[in-house]
Design an enzyme around this catalytic site. Structure first.
Site, PDB file in Angstrom:
ATOM      1  N   HIS A  38       0.890  -1.156   0.000  1.00  0.00           N
ATOM      2  CA  HIS A  38       0.000   0.000   0.000  1.00  0.00           C
ATOM      3  C   HIS A  38       0.935   1.214   0.000  1.00  0.00           C
ATOM      4  O   HIS A  38       1.992   1.188   0.640  1.00  0.00           O
ATOM      5  CB  HIS A  38      -0.828   0.130   1.279  1.00  0.00           C
ATOM      6  CG  HIS A  38      -1.771  -0.993   1.559  1.00  0.00           C
ATOM      7  ND1 HIS A  38      -1.389  -2.113   2.242  1.00  0.00           N
ATOM      8  CD2 HIS A  38      -3.090  -1.139   1.292  1.00  0.00           C
ATOM      9  CE1 HIS A  38      -2.437  -2.913   2.372  1.00  0.00           C
ATOM     10  NE2 HIS A  38      -3.477  -2.354   1.814  1.00  0.00           N
ATOM     11  N   ASP A  51       2.185   2.114   3.440  1.00  0.00           N
ATOM     12  CA  ASP A  51       3.099   1.216   4.176  1.00  0.00           C
ATOM     13  C   ASP A  51       4.530   1.583   3.849  1.00  0.00           C
ATOM     14  O   ASP A  51       5.413   1.472   4.681  1.00  0.00           O
ATOM     15  CB  ASP A  51       3.043  -0.271   3.761  1.00  0.00           C
ATOM     16  CG  ASP A  51       1.706  -0.838   3.451  1.00  0.00           C
ATOM     17  OD1 ASP A  51       0.770  -0.493   4.160  1.00  0.00           O
ATOM     18  OD2 ASP A  51       1.628  -1.649   2.507  1.00  0.00           O
TER      19      ASP A  51
HETATM   20  C1  XUL Z   1      -7.432  -6.442   4.419  1.00  0.00           C
HETATM   21  C2  XUL Z   1      -6.675  -6.858   3.225  1.00  0.00           C
HETATM   22  C3  XUL Z   1      -5.857  -5.804   2.560  1.00  0.00           C
HETATM   23  C4  XUL Z   1      -5.786  -5.916   1.080  1.00  0.00           C
HETATM   24  C5  XUL Z   1      -5.059  -4.780   0.415  1.00  0.00           C
HETATM   25  O1  XUL Z   1      -8.201  -7.440   4.989  1.00  0.00           O
HETATM   26  O2  XUL Z   1      -6.704  -7.999   2.837  1.00  0.00           O
HETATM   27  O3  XUL Z   1      -4.612  -5.811   3.138  1.00  0.00           O
HETATM   28  O4  XUL Z   1      -5.169  -7.096   0.686  1.00  0.00           O
HETATM   29  O5  XUL Z   1      -5.564  -3.553   0.737  1.00  0.00           O
END
Ligand code: XUL
Ligand code: CO
Length: 437
Positions: A101, A104
């Protein structure tokens, strides 16, 4: 920079007889299964969020993770150092991919412009490390759920100002994913849903979500980003209900808004079980629609009703997963992404290795077992035979669209006797699977 994992060498394949906990017993990247190497089949990815940002804190207690390289601040300096650590880890593990993300990898700034500058600075270091190691980006995504501005959602916020901010943040995350050669981009609607219908205009929110995705598709074309777009279904948590609740709901939404050609699904095990389905069910729903894109590999706990994101070690789970993946032609742009975290009690850096090695070996076994079941052919033959009445006669007529209620009534009246059925043989088939496990 000194090593973050001193004393740990590149994890090697030592075979099933090895007792070395820092070796693969089943994941042999070069081994050929159904004409492709295991590396090509499984396309393992390490997630930045749990693995390099997870602290072990929970609603009842503080952080537990020992991460001596991390000073715990949101500084750019710390973020840059973390990139080096991440790539040392992924390289030693031998995973070919990683995922992130935006927030992150780089700190949120005082405003969007500063956040974007931070992201660019970190992307530069990521690019250097990708080039140094050959590790590639499976997919990127924008975190549109952590910051308080997204309390009411992002693309489905009641506040148009927030919607605009989410679009701007996504635009930047797409650009950085493209710049880093990302093979995909994921949309997970963490807060795209509601806590109470009392304050929610569902129709309007869903239309806004479609508008957001439409603009993302448009922008992808504009910048020439060829990566695959994914929607990641999840029914709840953090909200009471999320609109992308399961594979079927996502497919319906995408079809309704003319977006299906532009998206595939990224199916996560723990999300499937939260939706009251098995992983296999979700994969089959996606696969049947030609939309099986990628998987977030993890598992929940049968006794805990939330998204525990544990590392997958269950061989039945990985076998059924790989049976579906192979059935639909294997991963193209997607892969096996470990959206999983070590337990709060597993706080030493070495636990990160044990966790990933276990997950990779479990998937390697699942792949080999699934391939053996397919080669054996009895399971496929049973299913084919179960539907044999559709291959000829009246069944073939229905499938080819040449039947009507009237012609079928004539047929049934002529036949007279009730149709003869055959056993479904569930227990026989479960025993057959156990022959291979
Ligand atoms: C949350 C989840 C996220 C997604 C990406 O449950 O799975 O981490 O994979 O945003
Ligand atoms: Co996920």
């Amino acid at each position: 920079m000194k090593s973050a994992f001193p004393g740990i060498k590149r994890i090697a394949y030592e075979g099933p007889a090895s007792k070395n906990p820092l070796a693969f017993k089943h994941y042999n990247p070069e081994e050929i299964v159904e004409g492709r190497t295991m590396r090509e089949h499984l396309r393992f990815a390490v997630v930045y969020w749990h693995t390099f940002r997870g602290t072990g804190s929970d609603p009842f207690g503080a952080a537990t993770m020992q991460r001596p390289w991390d000073d715990g601040t949101e500084s750019l300096k710390n973020a840059k150092k973390r990139v080096r650590v991440a790539f040392e880890f992924i390289e030693k593990l031998g995973a070919p991919y990683y995922c992130w993300h935006d927030r992150d990898i780089s700190p949120e700034g005082r405003n969007l412009a500063e956040s974007n500058r931070n992201l660019d600075a970190i992307a530069k270091v990521l690019k250097e490390e990708q080039q140094r190691t050959g590790i590639k980006l499976l997919w990127g995504t924008a975190n549109l759920f952590s910051h308080p501005r997204y309390a009411h959602g992002a693309a489905t916020s009641c506040n148009a100002e927030v919607f605009a901010h989410a679009c701007a943040q996504t635009k930047k995350a797409l650009e950085v994913t493209h710049k880093l050669g990302g093979e995909g981009y994921t949309f997970w609607g963490g807060r795209e849903g509601y806590q109470t219908l009392l304050n929610t205009d569902m129709k309007r929110e869903q239309e806004h979500l479609a508008a957001f995705l439409r603009m993302a598709v448009e922008y992808k074309k504009k910048i020439g980003f060829r990566g695959q777009f994914y929607i990641e279904p999840k029914p709840k948590e953090p909200t009471k209900h999320q609109y992308d609740s399961d594979s079927a709901a996502c497919l319906n939404f995408l079809r309704e808004h003319g977006l299906l050609p532009h998206f595939k699904l990224n199916i996560e095990t723990n999300h499937a079980t939260l939706a009251g389905h098995t992983m296999q069910h979700e994969l089959e729903v996606a696969g049947a629609a030609g939309a099986l894109g990628s998987i977030d590999a993890n598992t929940g706990d049968e006794l805990l009703g939330w998204d525990t994101d544990q590392f997958p070690t269950n061989i039945y789970l990985t076998t059924y997963t790989m049976l579906s993946v192979l059935k639909y032609g294997g991963f193209k742009s997607g892969g096996v992404n470990f959206d999983a975290k070590v337990r709060r009690e597993s706080f030493e850096p070495i636990d990160l290795f044990y966790a990933h090695i276990g997950g990779m070996d479990a998937f390697a076994r699942g792949l080999k077992i699934a391939a053996a079941i397919r080669k054996d052919g009895r399971l496929d033959a049973f299913v084919k035979d179960r539907y044999a009445s559709w291959d000829k006669g009246i069944g073939a007529k229905v499938e080819s669209g040449k039947a009507s209620f009237k012609s079928l009534e004539e047929y049934a009246l002529k036949k007279g006797n009730p149709p003869k059925n055959h056993s479904g043989r569930q227990e026989f088939l479960e025993n057959l699977i156990n022959e291979f496990i």
